[in-house]
Enzyme design. Structure first.
Site, PDB file in Angstrom:
ATOM      1  N   GLY A   1      -4.850  -6.993   8.933  1.00 57.02           N
ATOM      2  CA  GLY A   1      -5.053  -7.260   7.499  1.00 57.02           C
ATOM      3  C   GLY A   1      -4.898  -5.968   6.952  1.00 57.02           C
ATOM      4  N   ASN A   2      -5.221  -5.794   5.660  1.00 62.84           N
ATOM      5  CA  ASN A   2      -5.146  -4.460   4.891  1.00 62.84           C
ATOM      6  C   ASN A   2      -6.368  -4.617   3.909  1.00 62.84           C
ATOM      7  OD1 ASN A   2      -4.298  -5.541   1.954  1.00 62.84           O
ATOM      8  ND2 ASN A   2      -2.584  -6.547   3.604  1.00 62.84           N
TER       9      ASN A   2
END
Ligand code: CTP
Length: 401
Positions: free
Chosen positions: A208-209
């Site tokens: 993810g980020n």
């Protein structure tokens, strides 16, 4: 500088308790708030609570402190009046100019922007009488926030819920800065993507980020405030309240985000890709949790490319004249890299942010330059994400003509 003076009108609905949270947000962010409840509002939250939280005396009638002429002064001196919750009865009184208590007198004497946050049962909201009153108030320049959809009093659900206090607060803050602006996007459909995609490795892990989604939500909220019909495609933005009056489509991965954006873009006048989309995803998904094996090194994670949604919708425009906006987060050579990215993606506008450990991600403020395919460069100074959002919509509106 004097603190901005805000009048918080509270009418008699169960959602009056949520106005305490709005009051707290307003006072903590440096506003001088005078609460003017109606007599029925005091059935839900008492005068002592309003007085203690605002630091001002509270009355519902025009007969207290008559020598100070409160029914005129409070409205005249206000920089903003916000009525939350606004009941069907309050909207009707305001639309017809009735003045039988302190709040309705204040509404008639105020010359500042006025925001109404309605809350009522769906049937009452949808009744032609209420809808006509809302249209009258909007025509006169008041901002009437669309009610949220969700749980109402009792077991009912539907449209009519008071938007979350954080949401109403953001509308107030924007109106104080910009005034109650013309709905220059009315009749337009805009699509905004927000948040960050998550690409699953197995049922418990993902790549993810750190995108919070706040910039995308500010874009959705400001477009709605400017009259647009808004579809917000939100990737993993848990914790952010749905902006009032906005259609929210929740997605998880880049592939899901692409599908939702393409669907909504079919009849859209503008698409703003504020989401941080993962460029790659794991080539395989393990249906069971990946376990460590004693004495063995982990298997390398093989990645494959995700579709580039911004490039795709820019190349194959769903409608002629559709305006497409991208975002770029850069750490070095910010402007030069932004220009190259704008050309590579083929969009009309690219909002270029400089990112770093403490910059942009999750913060309330943002600073950027908006590059145009026509060679234009619009700097946006450090400030609330709403201000950047408004600049983006100014540039979009100019291109829509
Ligand atoms: N974007 C997209 N689809 C992707 C990746 C990004 O639509 N698969 C969009 C983002 O929503 C954003 C813009 O493209 O509006 C910029 O994304 P970014 O990842 O910064 O650009 P890249 O082309 O991936 O460039 P690089 O990673 O080389 O910086």
């Amino acid at each position: 500088m004097d603190k901005p003076k805000v009048v918080l009108g509270v009418s008699g609905g169960i959602a009056a308790y949520k106005a305490c949270e709005l009051l707290r947000r307003l006072t903590e962010s440096g506003h001088d708030v005078r609460v003017v409840p109606t007599a029925s509002a005091l059935h839900f939250v008492g005068a002592a609570t309003w007085s203690a939280l605002s630091g001002h005396p509270v009355s519902t009638e025009v007969w207290d402190d008559v020598h100070e002429v409160p029914h005129v002064r409070i409205g005249q001196q206000a920089d903003l009046v916000v009525v939350a919750p606004a009941t069907a009865d309050m909207l009707a009184k305001a639309a017809h100019g009735l003045a039988d208590d302190l709040l309705t007198n204040t509404l008639l004497t105020a010359r500042c922007p006025v925001v109404f946050a309605p809350a009522m049962h769906t049937e009452m909201w949808e009744h032609p009488a209420t809808q006509e009153n809302v249209a009258t108030l909007r025509r006169r320049g008041a901002v009437v926030i669309e009610p949220a959809v969700g749980r109402l009093t009792g077991v009912d659900t539907g449209k009519g819920r008071l938007p979350e206090p954080a949401e109403i607060f953001e509308v107030c803050r924007r109106v104080l800065v910009r005034g109650a602006t013309e709905p220059d996007l009315s009749g337009r459909h805009v699509v905004v993507s927000a948040g960050g995609t998550r690409e699953p490795l197995d049922p418990v892990r993902f790549l993810g980020n750190r995108s919070s989604g706040k910039q995308g939500y500010a874009l959705a909220r400001t477009a709605a405030a400017r009259g647009a019909r808004v579809t917000l495609v939100a990737a993993n933005t848990t914790g952010l309240p749905d902006p009032a009056g906005v259609d929210v489509v929740q997605v998880g991965t880049a592939v899901q985000l692409r599908e939702a954006v393409l669907k909504a873009a079919a009849d859209a006048d503008a698409v703003v890709m504020a989401a941080a989309v993962a460029d790659f995803r794991p080539a395989t998904y393990a249906a069971g949790k990946i376990k460590k094996q004693d004495g063995q090194d982990p298997e390398p994670v093989v990645l494959v490319r995700n579709p580039d949604i911004l490039a795709e919708i820019s190349t194959d425009r769903a409608r002629p004249g559709q305006v497409i906006v991208g975002f770029a987060a850069e750490t070095d050579d910010v402007l030069a890299n932004g220009r190259k990215k704008l050309e590579r993606k083929g969009c009309d506008l690219l909002v270029v942010n400089e990112v770093g450990e403490r910059k942009t991600f999750g913060s309330e403020q943002n600073e950027a330059v908006v590059l145009g395919a026509d060679g234009s460069e619009t700097p946006v100074p450090y400030g609330p994400k709403e201000a950047l959002a408004d600049t983006v919509w100014d540039l979009v509106a100019a291109r829509l003509g």
